[in-house]
Design an enzyme around this catalytic site. Structure first.
Site, short mmCIF file in Angstrom:
data_model
loop_
_atom_site.label_atom_id
_atom_site.label_comp_id
_atom_site.label_asym_id
_atom_site.label_seq_id
_atom_site.Cartn_x
_atom_site.Cartn_y
_atom_site.Cartn_z
N HIS A 253 -79.54 23.81 -61.11
CA HIS A 253 -80.09 22.74 -60.11
C HIS A 253 -79.73 22.97 -58.77
O HIS A 253 -78.82 22.44 -58.37
CB HIS A 253 -79.61 21.37 -60.91
CG HIS A 253 -80.46 20.23 -60.17
ND1 HIS A 253 -81.09 19.35 -60.87
CD2 HIS A 253 -80.52 19.96 -59.08
CE1 HIS A 253 -81.67 18.16 -60.24
NE2 HIS A 253 -81.60 18.68 -58.76
N HIS B 18 -82.16 23.70 -54.53
CA HIS B 18 -83.44 23.46 -54.03
C HIS B 18 -83.41 24.31 -52.90
O HIS B 18 -83.24 24.08 -51.62
CB HIS B 18 -83.43 21.95 -53.18
CG HIS B 18 -83.53 20.88 -54.33
ND1 HIS B 18 -84.71 20.35 -54.85
CD2 HIS B 18 -82.56 20.27 -55.26
CE1 HIS B 18 -84.61 19.37 -55.87
NE2 HIS B 18 -83.18 19.35 -55.81
N LYS C 85 -85.45 23.54 -49.62
CA LYS C 85 -85.13 22.49 -48.62
C LYS C 85 -83.91 23.18 -47.77
O LYS C 85 -83.33 22.54 -46.74
CB LYS C 85 -84.51 21.32 -49.36
CG LYS C 85 -85.59 20.50 -49.98
CD LYS C 85 -85.28 19.16 -50.40
CE LYS C 85 -86.25 18.54 -51.02
NZ LYS C 85 -86.45 18.94 -52.44
N HIS D 182 -85.99 15.06 -62.61
CA HIS D 182 -85.01 14.42 -61.47
C HIS D 182 -85.22 12.76 -61.96
O HIS D 182 -86.36 11.99 -61.90
CB HIS D 182 -85.49 14.49 -59.90
CG HIS D 182 -85.18 15.57 -59.49
ND1 HIS D 182 -85.25 16.75 -59.95
CD2 HIS D 182 -84.22 15.98 -58.39
CE1 HIS D 182 -84.95 17.88 -59.39
NE2 HIS D 182 -84.31 17.33 -58.15
N GLU E 279 -82.36 8.61 -59.98
CA GLU E 279 -81.00 8.99 -58.99
C GLU E 279 -81.03 7.71 -58.05
O GLU E 279 -81.50 7.62 -56.76
CB GLU E 279 -81.71 10.14 -58.40
CG GLU E 279 -80.90 10.85 -57.00
CD GLU E 279 -81.46 11.93 -56.54
OE1 GLU E 279 -80.68 12.57 -55.57
OE2 GLU E 279 -82.18 12.39 -56.90
N ASP F 107 -77.08 21.54 -56.75
CA ASP F 107 -78.09 20.48 -56.09
C ASP F 107 -78.42 20.86 -54.54
O ASP F 107 -78.76 22.11 -54.29
CB ASP F 107 -77.78 19.02 -56.11
CG ASP F 107 -78.80 17.97 -56.06
OD1 ASP F 107 -80.09 18.19 -56.29
OD2 ASP F 107 -78.58 16.78 -56.11
N ASN F 108 -78.49 20.06 -53.83
CA ASN F 108 -78.90 20.27 -52.31
C ASN F 108 -77.62 20.86 -51.53
O ASN F 108 -76.69 20.57 -51.67
CB ASN F 108 -79.16 18.95 -51.53
CG ASN F 108 -80.63 18.22 -52.26
OD1 ASN F 108 -80.38 17.67 -53.30
ND2 ASN F 108 -81.77 18.61 -51.90
#
Length: 415
Positions: free
Chosen positions: A72, A74, A77, A220, A223, A320-321
């Site tokens: 997971h 991104h 971004k 997603h 959240e 994640d991010n």
């Protein structure tokens, strides 16, 4: 073959290249602790493969663990944190800032940032990665084309799998177009779900698309910290009704941390029976949930990892991010993320290492096990065991691929 102790495994300096050359001719690594195994072991490496794996009479050779699978992320971004006008104080604040920044993305910008991310991940020991990409229109976003090209370029180093990420409410208008493109790319269909009206009907449409185009799903979901966020309940029920075990993954699930434990326990058992997987994102969620200014956060939004695994769910941990409006830190180092997860989630490291390696690898159709006869792909750490490695994040690390130690982490990095 010659014995190699801890010193030559350093990832910097001229000595780093010596074992790589010797590895092609034959190399013996002695006195190792191996993840998931008792005692100490010797590894014989020949022609890029593990030619022998046997109990050792020696000790002090370091700790070996499998390569990593980051299910997971991104990449569209990533590395934009320096462009954010302020620190995000909520999930939707971060979404709005990222949308504003995305207006200026072009192929060169996306390729530079995503390439840097893949390089960092590769040199830290990641072999498989799934990246979600924001998708708001009928036509694929620029990032989709760039990441498909990068997936081809990185084949053999990082196997990159793509997943579309579209708000649930947009599927009625663009869902069919998105699904067709996802199918053509052999990718995964994804949706963002949070307190949507007419949830069952909209979710059913996504499942219809997945079945019609033979696509896996990655959501997603929930959240946030609202107890009435129950998208995961609907996903579990729909997965069970259609018999799609092993094809539906839920990420985040922060709202589960706020709901009645008995109710959550029942839901997790149903999820396990339905074959729904769970990805926990401890970095971004612990940073962004209950965020604000001038106050200490109280609620961390960590999904119930222990309870989910005890119920029989496949539980995974992802980055994640990374360095964007949602989470301004990180370096695509799953070892570092795992350390944070162990602290935040009170995890027993040896029992949970598979959450960043074999479990997500299996979910993506691969295996990363260190085994005799298999590729000499693994991570060596100058540590006595996994707990020692977590306790000393600056311990020397060497990433082995095809019997060779990778060069210094930032040597030759795409920028």
């Amino acid at each position: 073959m010659r014995n190699v102790g801890p010193t030559p495994f350093a990832t910097t300096g001229p000595v780093a290249s010596q074992p790589a050359t010797a590895g092609r001719a034959g190399l013996h690594l002695a006195g190792l602790r191996l993840a998931g195994r008792d005692r100490h072991w010797d590894i014989a490496v020949e022609d890029g493969r593990i030619a022998g794996l046997s109990p050792s009479a020696e000790k002090g050779g370091g700790f070996v663990m499998p390569l990593l699978a980051d299910i997971h992320t991104h990449l569209d971004k990533t590395f934009t944190a320096s462009r954010m006008p302020e620190r995000a104080t909520s999930l939707f604040h971060a979404i709005e800032m990222m949308k504003a920044d995305a207006a200026g993305w072009d192929e060169a910008d996306l390729r530079r940032r995503a390439g840097q991310a893949l390089s960092r991940a590769y040199r830290h020991g990641t072999a498989l990665m799934r990246s979600h990409l924001d998708w708001y229109g009928a036509e694929p976003p620029t990032a989709w084309h760039v990441l498909r090209e990068l997936a081809g370029e990185w084949q053999g180093r990082v196997r990159l799998q793509l997943a579309s990420l579209t708000p649930l409410d947009l599927f009625a208008d663009i869902g069919e177009a998105v699904a067709r493109e996802v199918k053509a790319a052999r990718a995964v269909l994804g949706a963002f779900i949070y307190r949507n009206d007419d949830l069952a009907s909209k979710l059913g449409h996504v499942f219809d698309l997945a079945e019609r185009h033979d696509l896996e799903l990655d959501f997603h979901v929930d959240e946030g910290l609202d107890t009435d966020a129950r998208g995961i309940d609907a996903i579990v029920a729909e997965t069970a009704r259609r018999g799609l075990a092993g094809r539906v993954l839920c990420g985040h699930g922060c709202a589960l941390s706020m709901r009645d434990p008995g109710e959550v326990g029942d839901l997790l058992r149903h999820a396990a029976e339905a074959g729904v997987g769970l990805t926990v994102l401890p970095g971004c969620n612990s940073y962004l949930q209950d965020a604000g200014t001038g106050r200490t956060p109280r609620l961390r939004g960590l999904a119930p990892m222990h309870e989910a695994r005890a119920a029989g769910m496949k539980v995974m941990i992802g980055s994640d991010n990374v360095r964007d409006g949602f989470f301004p830190y990180g370096d695509y180092d799953l070892c570092d993320m795992f350390r944070g997860a162990a602290l935040l989630g009170h995890l027993q490291p040896d029992a949970w290492l598979d959450a960043i390696s074999e479990t997500p690898a299996n979910w993506m159709g691969s295996s990363l096990r260190v085994s005799e006869g298999g590729p000499a792909d693994f991570i060596w750490l100058d540590a006595d065991d996994l707990t020692d490695a977590i306790s000393r994040p600056r311990a020397a690390r060497a990433v082995w691929r095809d019997g060779r130690i990778l060069a210094d982490h930032h040597q030759g990095e795409q920028t």
